[in-house]
Design a protein around this motif. Sequence first.
Motif, mmCIF file in Angstrom:
data_model
loop_
_atom_site.group_PDB
_atom_site.id
_atom_site.type_symbol
_atom_site.label_atom_id
_atom_site.label_comp_id
_atom_site.label_asym_id
_atom_site.label_seq_id
_atom_site.Cartn_x
_atom_site.Cartn_y
_atom_site.Cartn_z
ATOM 1 N N GLN A 82 -80.701 50.647 103.190
ATOM 2 C CA GLN A 82 -79.169 51.122 103.223
ATOM 3 C C GLN A 82 -78.391 49.710 102.648
ATOM 4 O O GLN A 82 -78.503 48.882 103.580
ATOM 5 C CB GLN A 82 -78.816 51.404 104.387
ATOM 6 C CG GLN A 82 -77.415 52.027 104.589
ATOM 7 C CD GLN A 82 -76.855 52.502 105.750
ATOM 8 O OE1 GLN A 82 -77.069 51.824 106.999
ATOM 9 N NE2 GLN A 82 -76.316 53.672 105.722
ATOM 10 N N ALA A 84 -74.896 48.343 102.002
ATOM 11 C CA ALA A 84 -73.473 48.626 102.162
ATOM 12 C C ALA A 84 -72.463 47.840 100.776
ATOM 13 O O ALA A 84 -72.887 46.598 100.777
ATOM 14 C CB ALA A 84 -72.961 47.614 103.357
ATOM 15 N N THR A 91 -70.682 50.036 94.366
ATOM 16 C CA THR A 91 -71.333 51.402 94.732
ATOM 17 C C THR A 91 -72.133 51.855 93.379
ATOM 18 O O THR A 91 -73.148 52.148 93.264
ATOM 19 C CB THR A 91 -70.566 52.531 95.365
ATOM 20 O OG1 THR A 91 -69.941 51.778 96.710
ATOM 21 C CG2 THR A 91 -71.058 53.765 95.526
ATOM 22 N N GLN A 120 -80.107 54.314 100.290
ATOM 23 C CA GLN A 120 -78.759 54.603 100.677
ATOM 24 C C GLN A 120 -77.477 53.516 100.223
ATOM 25 O O GLN A 120 -77.531 52.330 100.757
ATOM 26 C CB GLN A 120 -78.537 54.713 102.096
ATOM 27 C CG GLN A 120 -79.593 55.733 102.848
ATOM 28 C CD GLN A 120 -79.368 55.840 104.310
ATOM 29 O OE1 GLN A 120 -78.358 56.200 104.922
ATOM 30 N NE2 GLN A 120 -80.423 55.350 104.901
ATOM 31 N N THR A 122 -73.943 52.859 100.361
ATOM 32 C CA THR A 122 -73.207 53.201 101.134
ATOM 33 C C THR A 122 -71.818 52.460 101.234
ATOM 34 O O THR A 122 -72.036 51.439 101.851
ATOM 35 C CB THR A 122 -73.714 53.397 102.845
ATOM 36 O OG1 THR A 122 -74.999 54.215 102.675
ATOM 37 C CG2 THR A 122 -72.802 53.939 103.547
ATOM 38 N N ARG A 124 -68.741 50.653 102.606
ATOM 39 C CA ARG A 124 -68.298 50.313 104.066
ATOM 40 C C ARG A 124 -67.178 51.415 104.633
ATOM 41 O O ARG A 124 -67.097 51.723 105.711
ATOM 42 C CB ARG A 124 -67.996 49.006 104.335
ATOM 43 C CG ARG A 124 -69.115 48.047 103.993
ATOM 44 C CD ARG A 124 -68.438 46.488 104.303
ATOM 45 N NE ARG A 124 -69.679 45.586 104.012
ATOM 46 C CZ ARG A 124 -69.759 45.185 103.029
ATOM 47 N NH1 ARG A 124 -69.311 45.319 101.813
ATOM 48 N NH2 ARG A 124 -70.935 44.373 102.687
ATOM 49 N N LEU A 126 -67.078 54.624 104.156
ATOM 50 C CA LEU A 126 -67.596 55.754 104.908
ATOM 51 C C LEU A 126 -68.272 55.379 106.269
ATOM 52 O O LEU A 126 -67.840 56.212 107.147
ATOM 53 C CB LEU A 126 -68.724 56.186 103.922
ATOM 54 C CG LEU A 126 -69.749 57.327 104.427
ATOM 55 C CD1 LEU A 126 -68.900 58.423 104.577
ATOM 56 C CD2 LEU A 126 -70.559 57.531 103.425
ATOM 57 N N THR A 127 -68.857 54.046 106.105
ATOM 58 C CA THR A 127 -69.246 53.811 107.937
ATOM 59 C C THR A 127 -68.350 53.653 108.497
ATOM 60 O O THR A 127 -68.390 54.194 109.671
ATOM 61 C CB THR A 127 -70.332 52.520 107.404
ATOM 62 O OG1 THR A 127 -71.081 52.669 106.570
ATOM 63 C CG2 THR A 127 -71.009 52.198 108.923
ATOM 64 N N ARG A 128 -67.139 52.970 108.156
ATOM 65 C CA ARG A 128 -65.981 52.968 109.128
ATOM 66 C C ARG A 128 -65.505 54.396 109.694
ATOM 67 O O ARG A 128 -65.205 54.687 110.652
ATOM 68 C CB ARG A 128 -65.044 52.013 108.609
ATOM 69 C CG ARG A 128 -65.385 50.500 108.651
ATOM 70 C CD ARG A 128 -64.147 49.763 108.366
ATOM 71 N NE ARG A 128 -63.861 49.789 106.866
ATOM 72 C CZ ARG A 128 -64.298 49.048 105.783
ATOM 73 N NH1 ARG A 128 -65.325 48.210 106.075
ATOM 74 N NH2 ARG A 128 -63.773 49.335 104.802
ATOM 75 N N LEU A 130 -66.930 57.218 109.666
ATOM 76 C CA LEU A 130 -68.094 57.951 110.279
ATOM 77 C C LEU A 130 -67.816 57.538 112.033
ATOM 78 O O LEU A 130 -68.226 58.369 113.006
ATOM 79 C CB LEU A 130 -69.402 57.852 109.915
ATOM 80 C CG LEU A 130 -69.541 58.695 108.524
ATOM 81 C CD1 LEU A 130 -71.183 58.291 108.123
ATOM 82 C CD2 LEU A 130 -69.187 60.238 108.681
ATOM 83 N N ALA A 131 -67.482 56.094 111.874
ATOM 84 C CA ALA A 131 -67.583 55.648 113.454
ATOM 85 C C ALA A 131 -66.279 55.465 113.953
ATOM 86 O O ALA A 131 -65.801 55.020 115.144
ATOM 87 C CB ALA A 131 -68.047 54.093 113.319
#
Length: 162
Positions: A82, A84, A91, A120, A122, A124, A126-128, A130-131
Amino acid sequence: MTAPIARNTVCLWYDGGALDAARFYAETFPDSQVDGIFKAPSDFPSGKKGDVLTVTFTVLGLPCLGLNGGPAFPQTEAFSFQVATGDQAETDRYWNAILANGGQPSACGWCKDRWGVNWQITPRVLTRALADPDPEVGRRAFEAMMTMTCIDVAAIEAAVRG
Protein backbone atom coordinates in the motif's frame (compact mmCIF):
# COMPACT_ATOMS: atom_id res chain seq x y z
CA MET A 1 31.89 -5.65 4.48
CA THR A 2 28.44 -7.10 3.99
CA ALA A 3 25.25 -5.17 4.70
CA PRO A 4 23.48 -5.96 7.96
CA ILE A 5 20.63 -8.44 7.73
CA ALA A 6 17.27 -6.85 8.48
CA ARG A 7 15.43 -8.26 11.47
CA ASN A 8 12.17 -8.51 9.52
CA THR A 9 11.98 -8.77 5.74
CA VAL A 10 9.05 -9.25 3.39
CA CYS A 11 9.69 -12.36 1.27
CA LEU A 12 7.97 -12.40 -2.11
CA TRP A 13 7.80 -15.57 -4.20
CA TYR A 14 8.37 -15.09 -7.94
CA ASP A 15 8.23 -17.45 -10.87
CA GLY A 16 11.70 -16.49 -12.11
CA GLY A 17 11.23 -12.70 -12.25
CA ALA A 18 12.60 -11.52 -8.90
CA LEU A 19 15.52 -9.54 -10.33
CA ASP A 20 13.44 -7.85 -13.04
CA ALA A 21 10.78 -6.97 -10.46
CA ALA A 22 13.33 -5.56 -8.01
CA ARG A 23 14.90 -3.45 -10.74
CA PHE A 24 11.48 -2.12 -11.78
CA TYR A 25 10.59 -1.21 -8.18
CA ALA A 26 13.96 0.53 -7.74
CA GLU A 27 13.39 2.59 -10.90
CA THR A 28 9.78 3.43 -10.03
CA PHE A 29 9.64 4.25 -6.32
CA PRO A 30 11.81 6.58 -4.20
CA ASP A 31 13.88 5.10 -1.38
CA SER A 32 14.04 1.84 -3.36
CA GLN A 33 17.00 -0.11 -4.66
CA VAL A 34 18.38 -3.54 -5.50
CA ASP A 35 20.61 -4.48 -2.59
CA GLY A 36 21.95 -7.91 -3.52
CA ILE A 37 21.71 -10.69 -6.10
CA PHE A 38 22.38 -14.25 -4.98
CA LYS A 39 22.85 -17.15 -7.36
CA ALA A 40 22.01 -20.76 -6.63
CA PRO A 41 25.03 -22.79 -5.49
CA SER A 42 23.50 -25.91 -7.08
CA ASP A 43 20.43 -27.02 -9.01
CA PHE A 44 17.07 -26.47 -7.31
CA PRO A 45 13.48 -27.43 -8.18
CA SER A 46 12.80 -24.38 -10.37
CA GLY A 47 16.31 -23.67 -11.65
CA LYS A 48 19.92 -24.55 -12.19
CA LYS A 49 23.19 -23.80 -10.48
CA GLY A 50 24.14 -20.19 -11.21
CA ASP A 51 20.56 -18.97 -11.77
CA VAL A 52 19.38 -16.02 -9.69
CA LEU A 53 17.86 -17.63 -6.60
CA THR A 54 17.15 -14.59 -4.41
CA VAL A 55 17.33 -10.84 -4.69
CA THR A 56 17.40 -8.50 -1.72
CA PHE A 57 15.82 -5.15 -2.45
CA THR A 58 14.15 -2.21 -0.78
CA VAL A 59 10.76 -0.77 -1.79
CA LEU A 60 9.97 2.65 -0.29
CA GLY A 61 12.30 1.88 2.60
CA LEU A 62 10.86 -1.60 3.25
CA PRO A 63 13.40 -4.46 3.07
CA CYS A 64 12.31 -7.30 0.81
CA LEU A 65 13.62 -10.59 -0.48
CA GLY A 66 12.55 -11.89 -3.87
CA LEU A 67 12.72 -15.68 -4.13
CA ASN A 68 12.66 -17.28 -7.58
CA GLY A 69 10.71 -20.26 -6.31
CA GLY A 70 8.90 -21.22 -9.50
CA PRO A 71 5.18 -21.46 -10.31
CA ALA A 72 4.02 -23.35 -7.18
CA PHE A 73 2.82 -20.30 -5.21
CA PRO A 74 1.48 -17.43 -7.32
CA GLN A 75 0.82 -14.03 -5.78
CA THR A 76 -2.69 -13.17 -4.58
CA GLU A 77 -4.46 -10.11 -3.23
CA ALA A 78 -3.84 -11.53 0.25
CA PHE A 79 -0.61 -9.51 0.11
CA SER A 80 -0.22 -6.05 -1.35
CA PHE A 81 2.02 -3.04 -1.05
CA GLN A 82 0.00 0.00 0.00
CA VAL A 83 1.65 3.16 -1.27
CA ALA A 84 0.46 6.44 0.27
CA THR A 85 0.52 9.28 -2.26
CA GLY A 86 0.30 13.02 -1.75
CA ASP A 87 -1.56 14.16 -4.85
CA GLN A 88 -3.03 13.10 -8.19
CA ALA A 89 0.27 13.46 -10.05
CA GLU A 90 2.05 11.05 -7.70
CA THR A 91 -0.91 8.66 -7.72
CA ASP A 92 -0.99 8.63 -11.52
CA ARG A 93 2.79 8.29 -11.82
CA TYR A 94 2.90 5.05 -9.81
CA TRP A 95 -0.36 3.67 -11.20
CA ASN A 96 0.67 4.33 -14.80
CA ALA A 97 4.19 2.95 -14.28
CA ILE A 98 2.80 -0.36 -13.03
CA LEU A 99 0.26 -0.63 -15.85
CA ALA A 100 2.73 0.48 -18.56
CA ASN A 101 5.09 -2.30 -17.46
CA GLY A 102 2.57 -5.07 -18.11
CA GLY A 103 0.39 -4.61 -15.03
CA GLN A 104 -3.38 -4.78 -14.73
CA PRO A 105 -5.84 -2.37 -13.14
CA SER A 106 -8.29 -3.48 -10.51
CA ALA A 107 -10.81 -1.63 -8.35
CA CYS A 108 -10.52 0.97 -5.60
CA GLY A 109 -6.91 1.94 -6.25
CA TRP A 110 -5.60 -1.62 -6.57
CA CYS A 111 -3.48 -2.84 -9.46
CA LYS A 112 -1.28 -5.85 -10.12
CA ASP A 113 2.21 -5.69 -11.58
CA ARG A 114 3.37 -8.03 -14.32
CA TRP A 115 4.83 -10.44 -11.73
CA GLY A 116 1.47 -10.74 -9.98
CA VAL A 117 2.33 -8.57 -6.96
CA ASN A 118 -0.60 -6.41 -5.86
CA TRP A 119 -0.37 -2.70 -5.15
CA GLN A 120 -2.75 -0.26 -3.53
CA ILE A 121 -1.95 3.24 -4.78
CA THR A 122 -3.77 5.22 -2.10
CA PRO A 123 -3.87 9.01 -1.87
CA ARG A 124 -3.61 10.21 1.73
CA VAL A 125 -6.79 12.26 1.24
CA LEU A 126 -8.70 8.98 0.89
CA THR A 127 -7.13 7.45 4.00
CA ARG A 128 -7.91 10.58 6.01
CA ALA A 129 -11.49 10.68 4.72
CA LEU A 130 -12.15 7.05 5.63
CA ALA A 131 -10.84 7.74 9.15
CA ASP A 132 -12.80 10.99 9.57
CA PRO A 133 -14.70 11.19 12.88
CA ASP A 134 -17.81 12.20 10.91
CA PRO A 135 -19.21 8.90 9.59
CA GLU A 136 -20.92 10.72 6.71
CA VAL A 137 -17.56 11.92 5.39
CA GLY A 138 -16.25 8.36 5.49
CA ARG A 139 -19.38 7.01 3.82
CA ARG A 140 -19.26 9.55 0.98
CA ALA A 141 -15.54 8.95 0.38
CA PHE A 142 -16.04 5.17 0.50
CA GLU A 143 -18.93 5.28 -1.97
CA ALA A 144 -16.91 7.48 -4.33
CA MET A 145 -13.91 5.14 -4.06
CA MET A 146 -16.05 2.12 -4.88
CA THR A 147 -16.70 3.54 -8.39
CA MET A 148 -13.00 4.00 -9.22
CA THR A 149 -10.08 2.04 -10.55
CA CYS A 150 -7.23 4.56 -10.11
CA ILE A 151 -8.24 6.89 -7.28
CA ASP A 152 -9.41 10.33 -8.42
CA VAL A 153 -8.20 12.78 -5.76
CA ALA A 154 -10.55 15.59 -6.86
CA ALA A 155 -13.57 13.26 -6.66
CA ILE A 156 -12.57 12.13 -3.16
CA GLU A 157 -12.10 15.76 -2.09
CA ALA A 158 -15.55 16.58 -3.51
CA ALA A 159 -17.07 13.65 -1.62
CA VAL A 160 -15.45 14.87 1.59
CA ARG A 161 -16.99 18.32 1.10
CA GLY A 162 -20.38 16.73 0.43
